[in-house]
Design a protein around this motif. Structure first.
Motif, mmCIF file in Angstrom:
data_model
loop_
_atom_site.group_PDB
_atom_site.id
_atom_site.type_symbol
_atom_site.label_atom_id
_atom_site.label_comp_id
_atom_site.label_asym_id
_atom_site.label_seq_id
_atom_site.Cartn_x
_atom_site.Cartn_y
_atom_site.Cartn_z
ATOM 1 N N TYR A 139 48.320 24.783 41.659
ATOM 2 C CA TYR A 139 48.923 26.093 41.918
ATOM 3 C C TYR A 139 48.106 27.208 41.261
ATOM 4 C CZ TYR A 139 53.204 24.598 44.256
ATOM 5 O OH TYR A 139 54.103 24.114 45.178
ATOM 6 N N ARG A 140 47.572 26.926 40.070
ATOM 7 C CA ARG A 140 46.750 27.930 39.384
ATOM 8 C C ARG A 140 45.494 28.237 40.191
ATOM 9 N NH1 ARG A 140 42.228 28.122 36.336
ATOM 10 N NH2 ARG A 140 41.928 25.876 36.632
ATOM 11 N N ARG A 141 44.841 27.208 40.720
ATOM 12 C CA ARG A 141 43.620 27.423 41.506
ATOM 13 C C ARG A 141 43.906 28.309 42.727
ATOM 14 N NH1 ARG A 141 42.739 21.614 40.583
ATOM 15 N NH2 ARG A 141 41.006 21.351 39.121
ATOM 16 N N PHE A 142 44.942 27.972 43.462
ATOM 17 C CA PHE A 142 45.255 28.746 44.664
ATOM 18 C C PHE A 142 45.657 30.172 44.306
ATOM 19 C CE2 PHE A 142 45.133 24.676 46.700
ATOM 20 C CZ PHE A 142 44.900 24.926 48.039
ATOM 21 N N ALA A 143 46.342 30.349 43.178
ATOM 22 C CA ALA A 143 46.744 31.696 42.757
ATOM 23 C C ALA A 143 45.528 32.553 42.410
ATOM 24 C CB ALA A 143 47.689 31.609 41.557
ATOM 25 N N LEU A 144 44.546 31.970 41.748
ATOM 26 C CA LEU A 144 43.330 32.720 41.408
ATOM 27 C C LEU A 144 42.578 33.136 42.664
ATOM 28 C CD1 LEU A 144 42.068 30.591 38.370
ATOM 29 C CD2 LEU A 144 42.878 32.966 38.295
ATOM 30 N N HIS A 145 42.520 32.250 43.636
ATOM 31 C CA HIS A 145 41.844 32.597 44.884
ATOM 32 C C HIS A 145 42.596 33.703 45.625
ATOM 33 C CE1 HIS A 145 39.684 32.367 48.600
ATOM 34 N NE2 HIS A 145 40.738 31.916 49.267
ATOM 35 N N THR A 146 43.895 33.560 45.733
ATOM 36 C CA THR A 146 44.693 34.569 46.437
ATOM 37 C C THR A 146 44.580 35.926 45.754
ATOM 38 O OG1 THR A 146 46.245 32.863 47.180
ATOM 39 C CG2 THR A 146 47.007 35.139 47.230
ATOM 40 N N ALA A 147 44.553 35.918 44.432
ATOM 41 C CA ALA A 147 44.427 37.184 43.701
ATOM 42 C C ALA A 147 43.111 37.882 44.029
ATOM 43 C CB ALA A 147 44.538 36.921 42.197
ATOM 44 N N LEU A 148 42.028 37.113 44.171
ATOM 45 C CA LEU A 148 40.743 37.723 44.515
ATOM 46 C C LEU A 148 40.798 38.329 45.910
ATOM 47 C CD1 LEU A 148 37.781 38.212 43.706
ATOM 48 C CD2 LEU A 148 37.221 36.031 44.804
#
Length: 283
Positions: A139-148
């Motif tokens: 979930y952290r990985r996908f959140a970092l990508h979405t934030a970018l």
């Protein structure tokens, strides 16, 4: 290195050894390129490819969106990874195979067996992913990508992918399609033409379909429980490979062979031979 166009996506693969076919779903989480069997963590230590090709035809491949394989922007499911492996067997004109998965490669192995039980001779599940830590990190990985994407747009994703040689697991801001962006200029150009809002929906739904539980994802337990496929399970024990994940596959497998051994005790002296003995015992 040979490659094949499988379901419209280029797949890099290689075949080593001789004997009964062994389809190998690579470890490495979201960075599941075939080289991980030789250079990643426990797999570098146990050196499976120093031993298995002497007994089996080992079929290795870069999972779609990793390594030198291509990709397609769509909602990713475990079925997509299953179909890549299935199409590779068809490309090689192989009717049945043993399956081995490492790490997150264990998920498509189980999913393959529930989809194509008639083509599955046996399964080896080495360090199945699972546990709350695995889910939270995904979930952290996908959140970092979405934030970018939200703050800087799709061009920033392309720039991020081109600025690294790592996959999504180690550089999550580039997203699941980062390796495909980096090694295919046409793919990168098409990526930039997307509607960012539509793309974010694809990313959100991919996370939900791939990581849907605290235990091993990829298959419905009731489907696996109906099968009678010999299954060797070798547990990990860390934040991404909970012992409970290995025990969950054991619970769901009618013909489970659980090797109750700690990760530190898994070596090149015992792990390859344990796998070879298991595969040769399958009738």
């Amino acid at each position: 290195m040979p490659n094949a166009l499988l379901n419209g996506i280029r797949t890099e693969y290689r075949v080593e050894g001789s004997g009964p076919p062994l389809l190998m779903f690579a470890p490495g989480g979201f960075d599941a390129s075939m080289d991980k069997w030789e250079n990643l963590g426990v797999y570098a230590r146990i050196k499976l490819l120093d031993y298995l090709p002497a007994h089996f035809t080992c079929i290795l491949f870069d999972r779609r969106e990793t390594g030198q394989s291509g990709g397609r922007v769509e909602r990713l499911t475990w079925s997509h990874y299953v179909e890549q492996g299935h199409a590779l067997l068809e490309h090689l004109d192989i009717d049945q195979a043993h399956l081995i998965g490492g790490c997150m490669g264990c998920c498509p192995v189980a999913a393959f067996a529930t989809t194509y039980p008639e083509r599955t001779l046996s399964m080896v599940q080495y360090w199945p992913v699972g546990g709350a830590g695995f889910r939270l990190n995904a979930y952290r990985r996908f959140a970092l990508h979405t934030a970018l994407v939200e703050t800087e747009g799709l061009q920033a994703v392309v720039d991020c992918a081109r600025a690294t040689t790592e996959g999504f697991g180690k550089e999550p801001k580039q997203g699941p399609w980062g390796p495909a962006i980096r090694q295919d200029e046409d793919f990168a150009k098409a990526f930039l033409t997307q509607d960012p809002a539509h793309y974010k929906l694809i990313v959100a739904s991919t996370l939900r379909t791939l990581i849907d539980r605290d235990s091993v994802p990829g298959f419905e337990p009731e489907d696996l429980m109906q099968l009678s496929i010999p299954t060797l399970i070798i547990p990990g024990k860390d934040n991404a490979h909970a012992v409970s994940a290995a025990r969950f596959i054991e619970e769901c497998s009618a013909r489970a062979d659980y090797w109750d051994i700690t990760p530190d005790d898994q070596t090149s002296d015992n792990a390859p031979q344990r796998i070879i003995d298991f595969l040769k015992s399958v009738k």
